[in-house]
Enzyme design. Structure first.
Site, mmCIF file in Angstrom:
data_model
loop_
_atom_site.group_PDB
_atom_site.id
_atom_site.type_symbol
_atom_site.label_atom_id
_atom_site.label_comp_id
_atom_site.label_asym_id
_atom_site.label_seq_id
_atom_site.Cartn_x
_atom_site.Cartn_y
_atom_site.Cartn_z
ATOM 1 N N SER A 34 15.355 -8.484 3.842
ATOM 2 C CA SER A 34 14.723 -9.315 2.811
ATOM 3 C C SER A 34 15.114 -8.821 1.423
ATOM 4 O O SER A 34 15.185 -9.586 0.480
ATOM 5 C CB SER A 34 13.197 -9.316 2.968
ATOM 6 O OG SER A 34 12.699 -7.989 2.934
ATOM 7 N N SER A 124 3.692 6.162 -3.887
ATOM 8 C CA SER A 124 4.202 5.951 -5.241
ATOM 9 C C SER A 124 3.272 6.612 -6.247
ATOM 10 O O SER A 124 2.058 6.720 -6.006
ATOM 11 C CB SER A 124 4.238 4.446 -5.493
ATOM 12 O OG SER A 124 4.337 4.164 -6.856
ATOM 13 N N TYR A 148 0.261 -4.212 -5.643
ATOM 14 C CA TYR A 148 1.275 -3.343 -5.029
ATOM 15 C C TYR A 148 0.735 -1.910 -4.902
ATOM 16 O O TYR A 148 0.769 -1.303 -3.833
ATOM 17 C CB TYR A 148 2.562 -3.346 -5.866
ATOM 18 C CG TYR A 148 3.487 -2.194 -5.547
ATOM 19 C CD1 TYR A 148 4.265 -2.206 -4.389
ATOM 20 C CD2 TYR A 148 3.567 -1.070 -6.385
ATOM 21 C CE1 TYR A 148 5.100 -1.136 -4.077
ATOM 22 C CE2 TYR A 148 4.396 -0.005 -6.085
ATOM 23 C CZ TYR A 148 5.161 -0.040 -4.933
ATOM 24 O OH TYR A 148 5.973 1.022 -4.625
ATOM 25 N N LYS A 152 -0.305 0.726 -1.515
ATOM 26 C CA LYS A 152 0.065 2.133 -1.268
ATOM 27 C C LYS A 152 -1.186 2.985 -1.058
ATOM 28 O O LYS A 152 -1.251 3.839 -0.171
ATOM 29 C CB LYS A 152 0.890 2.684 -2.446
ATOM 30 C CG LYS A 152 2.236 2.005 -2.632
ATOM 31 C CD LYS A 152 3.157 2.260 -1.452
ATOM 32 C CE LYS A 152 4.486 1.569 -1.583
ATOM 33 N NZ LYS A 152 5.298 1.608 -0.358
ATOM 34 N N PRO A 292 2.057 -5.044 -20.729
ATOM 35 C CA PRO A 292 0.685 -4.793 -20.271
ATOM 36 C C PRO A 292 0.661 -3.822 -19.085
ATOM 37 O O PRO A 292 1.501 -3.916 -18.191
ATOM 38 C CB PRO A 292 0.179 -6.174 -19.825
ATOM 39 C CG PRO A 292 1.090 -7.159 -20.480
ATOM 40 C CD PRO A 292 2.404 -6.476 -20.702
ATOM 41 N N GLY A 293 -0.282 -2.919 -19.106
ATOM 42 C CA GLY A 293 -0.440 -1.996 -17.970
ATOM 43 C C GLY A 293 0.324 -0.694 -18.112
ATOM 44 O O GLY A 293 0.119 0.230 -17.332
ATOM 45 N N ASP A 294 1.235 -0.604 -19.106
ATOM 46 C CA ASP A 294 2.028 0.631 -19.249
ATOM 47 C C ASP A 294 1.217 1.740 -19.923
ATOM 48 O O ASP A 294 0.444 1.483 -20.843
ATOM 49 C CB ASP A 294 3.283 0.372 -20.088
ATOM 50 C CG ASP A 294 4.409 -0.234 -19.266
ATOM 51 O OD1 ASP A 294 4.258 -0.318 -18.031
ATOM 52 O OD2 ASP A 294 5.426 -0.620 -19.862
#
Ligand code: NAD
Ligand code: UD1
Length: 337
Positions: A34, A124, A148, A152, A292-294
């Site tokens: 994939s 991760s 995601y 994990k 965003p999110g960093d």
């Protein structure tokens, strides 16, 4: 000894196949292609002069998995197969939960059925969410900020629960920081099928002329030059970490997390400048707004992997830039052409 590598036709998986074969293991790969390529497996065979037993199948397919365990005497499993794009996981969370979690569940059931209880799992640094204390060590609080990352985190919990129920399992949960670079041969590397989200593949596609300029996501972070700082790790060092982790599962029982990073932060501008300096190419850039999110800074405490796995990253930022460029310029379209 035979190692089953799920997702072995992908980026980190293919490099791990090379290091496993070099260390004398036999390698069996299951990959549904994939996001991987059969060509990556062929190139692994060319690099090593050894053969890989390849199954084009899905890890969620229990029958296919059982056939692999029947046909091969598997000693341990290295589990890479899964989806990994943060942005896509926000848009399609069910797709991520379904693939990442269901495939792991199926794999664990089949492993238990065949009495194979040694696993190395691709976790991760995203399980650390927005950790404040740097360097971040394995006992930092866990909190994921994307679907995601949560897959994990949930899989880690699943593995810990499984070990608590039966401590003859041995599982190494490897928390990767920022894998970059490619094999020194330039024959295998990262081959994003779409416009890359991550910094190094983006830089290398600007260098090869596929993208116009780098967007630097913010220069007002609390770092030396204002741009975000991360712990970039050469994929070959990372792959060698998997060989050490497999060795660890052979001699221990337990369920332990290990950070795989260099322990050193590099900012966006430092990485961009190192790429320009090392490879003699220009990387035009434009500073844009924050993504965003960093977070400002994220780098590993890698002491546990050094003391318990006897592993330490060896390769420098210059090695990462040189090998990325060597792969990218020889394979501008990845494995497509
Ligand atoms: P990749 O996409 O290159 O490799 C994953 C491979 O798994 C692909 O070849 C894909 O075809 C295969 N795959 C996916 N779902 C499958 C399924 N159900 N059955 C069979 N094969 C399947 O990704 P990668 O960068 O090599 O990452 C490998 C693992 O490491 C992933 O689990 C990822 O989440 C994790 N990880 C990656 C990074 C990174 O920056 N690359 C960072 C942290 C963790
Ligand atoms: C991202 C993921 C993380 C995953 C890691 C490795 C997010 C929020 N996090 O981390 O879960 O483990 O990849 O795959 O996506 N940058 C730019 N311009 C770009 C791309 C990135 O300036 O075009 C900056 C980012 O703001 C960041 C740094 O470069 O400061 C590194 O970004 P990236 O390579 O995407 O990795 P992470 O954000 O650390």
């Amino acid at each position: 000894m035979s190692i089953l590598i799920t997702g072995g036709a992908g980026y980190i998986g293919s490099h791990t196949c090379v290091e496993m074969l070099a260390a004398g293991y036999e390698v069996v790969v299951i990959d549904n292609l994939s996001n991987g390529s059969k060509l990556a497996i062929e190139r692994v065979e060319q690099i090593t002069g050894k053969s890989v037993r390849f199954y084009n199948a899905d890890v969620r397919n229990k029958e296919a998995l059982c056939r692999i365990f029947e046909e091969n005497s598997i000693d341990a499993v290295v589990h890479f197969a899964g989806y990994k794009a943060i942005g896509e996981s926000v848009k399609e969370p069910l797709m991520y939960y379904e693939n990442n979690i269901v495939n792991t569940l199926t794999l664990l059931e089949v492993m238990r059925e065949f009495g194979v209880k040694k696993m190395v799992f691709s976790s991760s640094a995203s399980v650390y969410g927005k950790s404040e204390a740097m360097p971040v060590s394995e006992d930092a609080p866990l909190c994921a900020i994307s679907p995601y990352g949560r897959t994990k985190l949930f899989i880690e919990e699943m593995l810990r629960d499984l070990y608590a129920s039966d401590n003859s399992w041995c599982m190494a949960l490897l928390r990767y920081f920022n894998p970059v670079g490619a094999h020194q041969s330039g024959m295998i590397g990262e081959a994003p099928k779409e416009i890359p989200n991550n910094l190094m593949p983006y830089i290398s596609q600007v260098a090869v002329g596929k993208l116009e300029h780098l967007n630097v996501f913010g220069n007002d972070y609390n770092t030396s030059d204002g741009t975000g700082s991360r712990d970039y790790i050469h994929v070959v060092d990372l792959a060698k970490g998997h060989v050490k982790a497999v060795e660890w599962t052979m001699s221990e029982s337990g369920c332990e997390a290990f950070n795989l990073g260099t322990g050193k932060g590099t900012t966006v501008m430092e990485l961009r400048d190192a790429f320009v300096r090392t490879n003699g190419v220009d990387i035009p850039y434009v500073v844009t707004s924050r993504r965003p999110g960093d977070c400002d800074v994220l780098y590993a405490c890698a002491d546990k992997a050094r003391s318990e796995l006897n592993w330490q990253a060896q390769l420098s930022i210059e090695d990462m830039c040189r090998d990325t460029w060597n792969w990218q310029k020889n394979n501008p379209d990845g494995y497509e052409k």
